[in-house]
Design an enzyme around this catalytic site. Structure first.
Site, PDB file in Angstrom:
ATOM      1  N   LYS A 172       0.770  -1.275   0.045  1.00 31.91           N
ATOM      2  CA  LYS A 172       0.072   0.074  -0.205  1.00 31.91           C
ATOM      3  C   LYS A 172       0.980   1.057   0.003  1.00 31.91           C
ATOM      4  O   LYS A 172       0.212   2.112  -0.608  1.00 31.91           O
ATOM      5  CB  LYS A 172      -0.939   0.317   1.172  1.00 31.91           C
ATOM      6  CG  LYS A 172      -2.226  -0.573   0.817  1.00 31.91           C
ATOM      7  CD  LYS A 172      -3.104  -0.280   2.257  1.00 31.91           C
ATOM      8  CE  LYS A 172      -4.424  -0.997   1.932  1.00 31.91           C
ATOM      9  NZ  LYS A 172      -4.940  -1.299   3.380  1.00 31.91           N
ATOM     10  N   ARG A 173       1.911   1.186   0.560  1.00 29.53           N
ATOM     11  CA  ARG A 173       2.958   2.206   0.586  1.00 29.53           C
ATOM     12  C   ARG A 173       3.352   2.865  -0.656  1.00 29.53           C
ATOM     13  O   ARG A 173       3.619   3.919  -0.863  1.00 29.53           O
ATOM     14  CB  ARG A 173       3.867   1.857   1.755  1.00 29.53           C
ATOM     15  CG  ARG A 173       5.062   2.336   1.755  1.00 29.53           C
ATOM     16  CD  ARG A 173       6.029   1.570   2.583  1.00 29.53           C
ATOM     17  NE  ARG A 173       6.737   0.472   2.316  1.00 29.53           N
ATOM     18  CZ  ARG A 173       7.944   0.432   1.418  1.00 29.53           C
ATOM     19  NH1 ARG A 173       8.265   1.751   1.219  1.00 29.53           N
ATOM     20  NH2 ARG A 173       8.455  -0.672   1.127  1.00 29.53           N
TER      21      ARG A 173
END
Ligand code: GLU
Length: 470
Positions: free
Chosen positions: A240-241
């Site tokens: 997600k980062r």
């Protein structure tokens, strides 16, 4: 032999791009060989599996167009079957009850670690337990072969050999009777007659265990292809980062499914220097054995480039179908204005995503929320009121509302007032669309429609009248 492949997600989150990629590869393999693609939901971990995740996975598959021929089968519905196979293995002597306590196993592990050995079950209960301890519910372990090697002839990784003595006797049923993950996969691959397992290479270490269990059950193991994981642009595992990793997030961000599919197929696989592949071409050309065995990095810019390509070249009616969903998200009713395919043709050169195209197209269907303050300050100035008023009159009198007729009218008014075309077109654009950016003005007006254009010109004239004199 009929080829049968499967996609077997665990419903513990959304469908992420890595999962979508293995699903695509399995789907392509089945389609290429006239085979069957099975969807199986691996929801035996009842605590972590959720109905929302199942929905998210199904939605993602549908949006991508990866239609399955069988399923979805839910592992949680198959517990009696797993129980049956466990009983069968116990009877055949390929599995056994193990009564070793947690304390014993922990101590064993600590000793092995201290002796710099790989921790593994020592097989104490493998040859039977003379006196099962009272009141201790046993686990069931698979009797893994002790000698020889298990060789995976992997379609991506090549030959990978595992020494059987390195693989200990895996628990296939917990003391409460519930089956474990590696075992349910085996029973399902057997019952679903899977011929080719294409999955992430994080499962490679499970494969020799699964193969040994399949052999013990008298079922020839399928052919395996372990696909490397996807890395973010910084070389760390995609997460997600790095931005969007969920397939549905890509939908929301305005990507076309064919762009994402094309991108995922090309990630770690190539065919000459071809970049653009239709699905039919992928079915024909994609070859899982040519997927690189090293991890591939996700390149958001390339995905965006592909998306723009498909926006620009796709069938307008098809793009319109997807645009309609985005307009709906903005609360715009696509039935309340021009035909969507025409809007697509007008807008597609200047939008990178469908989300952007929808934002830029809302004014065709509903009043703009107001003028962009900067654009209004630059273009809606008192001196333009006269020319705009004249334009309004000409527009009202046009016998046909077409781009050439509109163009001629704008030209005539600009000439009459000694204005360059742009000096009239920009104020007109801001008046009608709220902003100084839109498709060519004649096309913009033609699509917006006479009634809306006249109303918006009236509103702009009121606005101009109310401006404080310069
Ligand atoms: N359920 C596993 C996962 O989501 C896949 C197992 C398999 O493909 O064998 O990672």
């Amino acid at each position: 032999m009929t080829i049968r492949t499967r996609f077997a997600p665990s419903p513990t989150g959304y469908l992420h791009v890595g999962g979508a990629r293995t699903a695509l590869f399995s789907w392509l393999y089945a389609r290429k060989h006239g085979g069957t693609f099975v969807l199986r939901i691996e929801d035996t971990d009842l605590e972590r599996s959720t109905a929302e995740s199942v929905d998210a996975i199904l939605q993602g598959m549908t949006w991508l167009g990866l239609e399955y021929d069988e399923g979805p089968f839910f592992q949680s519905h198959r517990f009696p079957r797993y129980q049956e196979v466990i009983e069968q293995m116990l009877a055949a002597g390929t599995a056994y009850h193990c009564y070793c306590s947690k304390e014993r196993l922990e101590q064993l592990r600590a000793e092995q670690m201290a002796g710099k050995q790989k921790p593994r079950y020592d097989g104490k209960c493998r040859h039977g337990v003379a006196q099962p301890p009272a009141g201790v519910p046993p686990v069931v372990r698979f009797k893994n072969p002790e000698d020889g090697a298990t060789v995976v002839e992997d379609l991506v990784r090549g030959r990978v050999a595992f020494q059987n003595r390195e693989l200990d006797d895996l628990i296939i049923a917990r003391s409460d009777g519930t089956p474990t993950y590696n075992f349910t996969v085996v029973v399902d691959d057997m019952d679903m007659r899977i011929t080719h397992v294409i999955r992430g290479d994080d499962h490679l270490n499970n494969t020799p265990r699964q193969m040994n269990m399949l052999k013990a059950l008298g079922f020839p193991p399928p052919i395996y292809a372990h696909v490397p994981m996807i890395l973010g642009p910084d070389g760390a595992r995609l997460s997600k980062r790095h931005g969007a990793v969920s397939v549905m997030q890509y939908r929301e961000d305005g990507f076309l499914p064919e762009a994402l599919l094309n991108y995922l197929a090309r990630l770690g696989w190539s065919y000459g220097d071809q970049e653009i592949f239709t699905l039919d071409e992928l079915i024909k050309l994609f070859d899982v054995t040519a997927v690189h065995s090293s991890a591939a990095s996700f390149d958001p810019q390339k995905l965006q480039w592909l998306n723009q390509h498909y926006l620009k070249t796709g069938d307008p009616a098809h793009v319109a179908h997807h645009l309609s969903w985005h307009l709906g998200r903005l609360g715009v009713d696509p039935a309340s204005g021009p035909a969507l395919p025409e809007v697509v043709v007008a807008q597609r050169e200047r939008a990178k995503t469908l989300a952007e195209m929808a934002q830029n197209s809302a004014f065709f269907y509903r009043e703009p929320a107001g003028y962009d303050p900067k654009d209004a300050a630059a273009h809606l100035r008192p001196e333009i009121a006269g020319p705009l008023e004249e334009l309004r009159a000409r527009f009202a009198a046009l016998s046909e509302w077409t781009a050439p007729a509109l163009h001629a009218a704008i030209d005539a008014v600009a000439t009459a007032h000694g204005l360059k075309l742009g000096k009239l077109a920009q104020p007109l654009r801001v008046a009608v669309t709220g902003r100084a950016l839109s498709p060519p003005i004649d096309i913009t007006l033609a699509l917006t429609g006479r009634e809306r254009v006249l109303q918006r010109l009236d509103a702009a004239l009121v606005y101009l009248k109310n401006l404080a004199p310069a």
